[in-house]
Design a protein around this motif. Structure first.
Motif, PDB file in Angstrom:
ATOM      1  N   ALA A   3       0.844  -1.189   0.000  1.00 25.32           N
ATOM      2  CA  ALA A   3       0.000   0.000   0.000  1.00 25.32           C
ATOM      3  C   ALA A   3       0.881   1.242   0.000  1.00 25.32           C
ATOM      4  N   LYS A   4       0.301   2.364  -0.422  1.00 27.34           N
ATOM      5  CA  LYS A   4       0.977   3.651  -0.377  1.00 27.34           C
ATOM      6  C   LYS A   4       0.619   4.313   0.949  1.00 27.34           C
ATOM      7  N   GLN A   5       1.610   4.580   1.743  1.00 27.32           N
ATOM      8  CA  GLN A   5       1.377   5.276   3.005  1.00 27.32           C
ATOM      9  C   GLN A   5       1.782   6.733   2.838  1.00 27.32           C
ATOM     10  N   LEU A   6       0.974   7.643   3.333  1.00 33.19           N
ATOM     11  CA  LEU A   6       1.360   9.052   3.332  1.00 33.19           C
ATOM     12  C   LEU A   6       2.011   9.408   4.669  1.00 33.19           C
ATOM     13  N   SER A   7       3.085  10.176   4.618  1.00 35.23           N
ATOM     14  CA  SER A   7       3.690  10.733   5.836  1.00 35.23           C
ATOM     15  C   SER A   7       3.552  12.244   5.758  1.00 35.23           C
ATOM     16  N   ILE A   8       2.915  12.835   6.742  1.00 26.56           N
ATOM     17  CA  ILE A   8       2.601  14.260   6.705  1.00 26.56           C
ATOM     18  C   ILE A   8       3.208  14.939   7.919  1.00 26.56           C
ATOM     19  N   PHE A   9       3.973  15.984   7.672  1.00 23.36           N
ATOM     20  CA  PHE A   9       4.647  16.719   8.749  1.00 23.36           C
ATOM     21  C   PHE A   9       3.652  17.613   9.477  1.00 23.36           C
ATOM     22  N   LEU A  10       3.569  17.480  10.804  1.00 25.02           N
ATOM     23  CA  LEU A  10       2.685  18.313  11.618  1.00 25.02           C
ATOM     24  C   LEU A  10       3.549  19.201  12.506  1.00 25.02           C
ATOM     25  N   GLU A  11       3.776  20.431  12.092  1.00 27.53           N
ATOM     26  CA  GLU A  11       4.642  21.335  12.880  1.00 27.53           C
ATOM     27  C   GLU A  11       4.055  21.547  14.270  1.00 27.53           C
ATOM     28  N   ASN A  12       2.733  21.459  14.335  1.00 30.53           N
ATOM     29  CA  ASN A  12       2.026  21.663  15.589  1.00 30.53           C
ATOM     30  C   ASN A  12       1.079  20.473  15.664  1.00 30.53           C
ATOM     31  N   LYS A  13       1.313  19.614  16.666  1.00 33.80           N
ATOM     32  CA  LYS A  13       0.638  18.322  16.623  1.00 33.80           C
ATOM     33  C   LYS A  13      -0.881  18.429  16.516  1.00 33.80           C
ATOM     34  N   SER A  14      -1.519  19.004  17.524  1.00 31.90           N
ATOM     35  CA  SER A  14      -2.983  18.998  17.554  1.00 31.90           C
ATOM     36  C   SER A  14      -3.604  19.804  16.426  1.00 31.90           C
ATOM     37  N   GLY A  15      -3.122  21.016  16.254  1.00 27.10           N
ATOM     38  CA  GLY A  15      -3.749  21.907  15.277  1.00 27.10           C
ATOM     39  C   GLY A  15      -3.650  21.369  13.865  1.00 27.10           C
ATOM     40  N   ARG A  16      -2.455  20.986  13.462  1.00 28.75           N
ATOM     41  CA  ARG A  16      -2.252  20.523  12.096  1.00 28.75           C
ATOM     42  C   ARG A  16      -2.940  19.185  11.854  1.00 28.75           C
ATOM     43  N   LEU A  17      -3.006  18.348  12.888  1.00 25.66           N
ATOM     44  CA  LEU A  17      -3.682  17.065  12.747  1.00 25.66           C
ATOM     45  C   LEU A  17      -5.148  17.281  12.392  1.00 25.66           C
TER      46      LEU A  17
ATOM     47  N   GLU B  98      -0.987  14.472  21.916  1.00 23.55           N
ATOM     48  CA  GLU B  98       0.441  14.193  21.767  1.00 23.55           C
ATOM     49  C   GLU B  98       0.650  13.241  20.598  1.00 23.55           C
ATOM     50  N   TYR B  99      -0.093  12.166  20.609  1.00 19.96           N
ATOM     51  CA  TYR B  99      -0.030  11.216  19.501  1.00 19.96           C
ATOM     52  C   TYR B  99      -1.303  10.391  19.510  1.00 19.96           C
ATOM     53  N   MET B 100      -1.542   9.675  18.447  1.00 21.71           N
ATOM     54  CA  MET B 100      -2.706   8.795  18.373  1.00 21.71           C
ATOM     55  C   MET B 100      -2.431   7.708  17.347  1.00 21.71           C
ATOM     56  N   TYR B 101      -3.212   6.647  17.399  1.00 17.66           N
ATOM     57  CA  TYR B 101      -3.186   5.647  16.336  1.00 17.66           C
ATOM     58  C   TYR B 101      -4.581   5.097  16.191  1.00 17.66           C
ATOM     59  N   SER B 102      -4.894   4.682  15.004  1.00 19.18           N
ATOM     60  CA  SER B 102      -6.280   4.392  14.692  1.00 19.18           C
ATOM     61  C   SER B 102      -6.351   3.415  13.527  1.00 19.18           C
ATOM     62  N   PHE B 103      -7.413   2.643  13.512  1.00 16.50           N
ATOM     63  CA  PHE B 103      -7.594   1.687  12.432  1.00 16.50           C
ATOM     64  C   PHE B 103      -9.072   1.511  12.207  1.00 16.50           C
ATOM     65  N   ALA B 104      -9.467   1.572  10.959  1.00 14.49           N
ATOM     66  CA  ALA B 104     -10.872   1.358  10.638  1.00 14.49           C
ATOM     67  C   ALA B 104     -11.091  -0.102  10.282  1.00 14.49           C
TER      68      ALA B 104
END
Lengths: 150, 150, 150, 150
Positions: A3-17, B98-104
């Motif tokens: 599968a293709k996994q995306l990795s996305i940089f979150l400069e600010n964890k909560s907000g950017r997530l 802080e962090y999370m993980y999730s699976f549908a």
């Protein structure tokens, strides 16, 4: 299954997530698995989405730093010992693991694996043995392991 | 629902990971969710297990460096936008992640969340608002979010 | 001394790292301290530079994801036990550490510290006690600790 | 120069970090370079010490999870562009970087590098080209780069 996994940089964890999930929601893209690799100050969201190409474009358009990584998806029975069997099988095949994330639900556990051979040399051909791409039946008494579909 | 998450140090990612799953299998303990936070040289396995106390003891007895962390488990519908709604709700309640993980899986997505307020001050009381502990119904059209059970 | 630390996302560790140093070199900006917080697939370069504002702009102009973080710089004698004394002092003052990096050279060890209180709440006022900003003289026989200048 | 780097698991960042420095101080071991690779909940202290074997034993005796990793130490001039030259040289030699940490002091910058080839295959022979073990003189006008001694 690869599968293709995306990795996305979150400069600010909560907000950017929250922003990432909103961008994907607006595009009607589902985030079927995710995991945050975080530090004190920021995080990297690793995720499997329903449409990687469109997700990549939408995130880039919204000024996120995004990367695509090949991972392997496996389903295994949700019983004690099933993961040990899968990992033992992979290890016997010479597949070592950089990281993984997994979640069980009722009868099955879905697993995303990033093997070492995919990352150590970015120009190397995909090193996952073909047997991993199809249902595998380890020696111990365990139902066949179907491939997980993103 | 607040769950006990185990964090296990893997000096050697692949080898130690297999050992962890074997120790848990021998104890008939199920690993219902996991995620590896890795570096170049080692990893930390974060996992939700069927019996945290017994898992902790078994791993300690097998000379693993183990830690216990409080996390929050939530189930939400497996549709585009559901996670954005949950994160928006948490953010409005002052809960940062802080962090999370999730699976549908089929109709639901199971989510493990580590809120910031739990980690920044180890002696602080649990800061998760009570509303998170019970099913929440955000304003958008979404079925009620049941608590996820480890 | 409080310094501005840059955090730069490296989607590809080696390649992007070289590019960062080239961008800074072209601007005649010196990288006086750095540390990579890495995962299997990517890295974050944390660095102290001679001109943070200009470095930030140059990196943004070259399409790097960059972030600025407040850190504290301290110099201490390069002898066994000096760091234990500094950390004991900080701990007694209620300053806990998210991460740090340090390097000794001849008589001194330069230390960059990221205290917990700076990161857990991005809107909180700077929580570093004033005593840390000036030379401190711990109780044990140790020369005064001058502030390190970026 | 190839050096032995210790990696020490800190279940609790601040507290355990102080303990590590105290254990080393008691043994009269100097910590000449360090860097913390941290997550939200814990950290890994990477350090170069004056006596790796004795440090390893003392930390093990005090129930720390410790690991030893080969790294390369280099000194380069403390001027803008020097690091870009070193990285360009390494890249041309086929040496890619997992992580590094570095600190400048007056005229020199000391650099600890962990090359990819050392970690991707734990049984592989040391892949650092011999030229890195001795002072190198890149083509650009730069004083010779002496090896750094731990």
């Amino acid at each position: 299954m690869v599968a293709k996994q995306l990795s996305i940089f979150l400069e600010n964890k909560s907000g950017r997530l929250t922003e990432v999930t909103e961008v994907l929601a607006k595009e009607d893209i589902n985030l079927s698995a995710l995991c945050i690799a975080e530090n004190a100050d920021f995080g990297i969201l690793r995720g499997i989405v329903s449409d990687p190409d469109r997700a990549y474009k939408a995130l880039k358009d919204n000024h996120f730093a995004v990367n695509v990584t090949d991972v392997v998806g496996i389903s295994c029975p949700n019983v004690p010992g099933a993961l040990a069997t899968v990992l033992g099988y992979l290890s016997a095949e010479g597949v070592f693991i950089e990281y993984m994330y997994s979640f069980a639900n009722n009868n099955v556990a879905n697993v995303v694996i990033r093997p070492i051979s995919l990352s150590s040399n970015p120009t190397a051909p995909l090193m996952i043995p073909h047997e991993l791409m199809i249902p595998i039946t380890p020696a111990v008494a365990m139902p066949p392991i179907p491939m997980w579909r993103a």
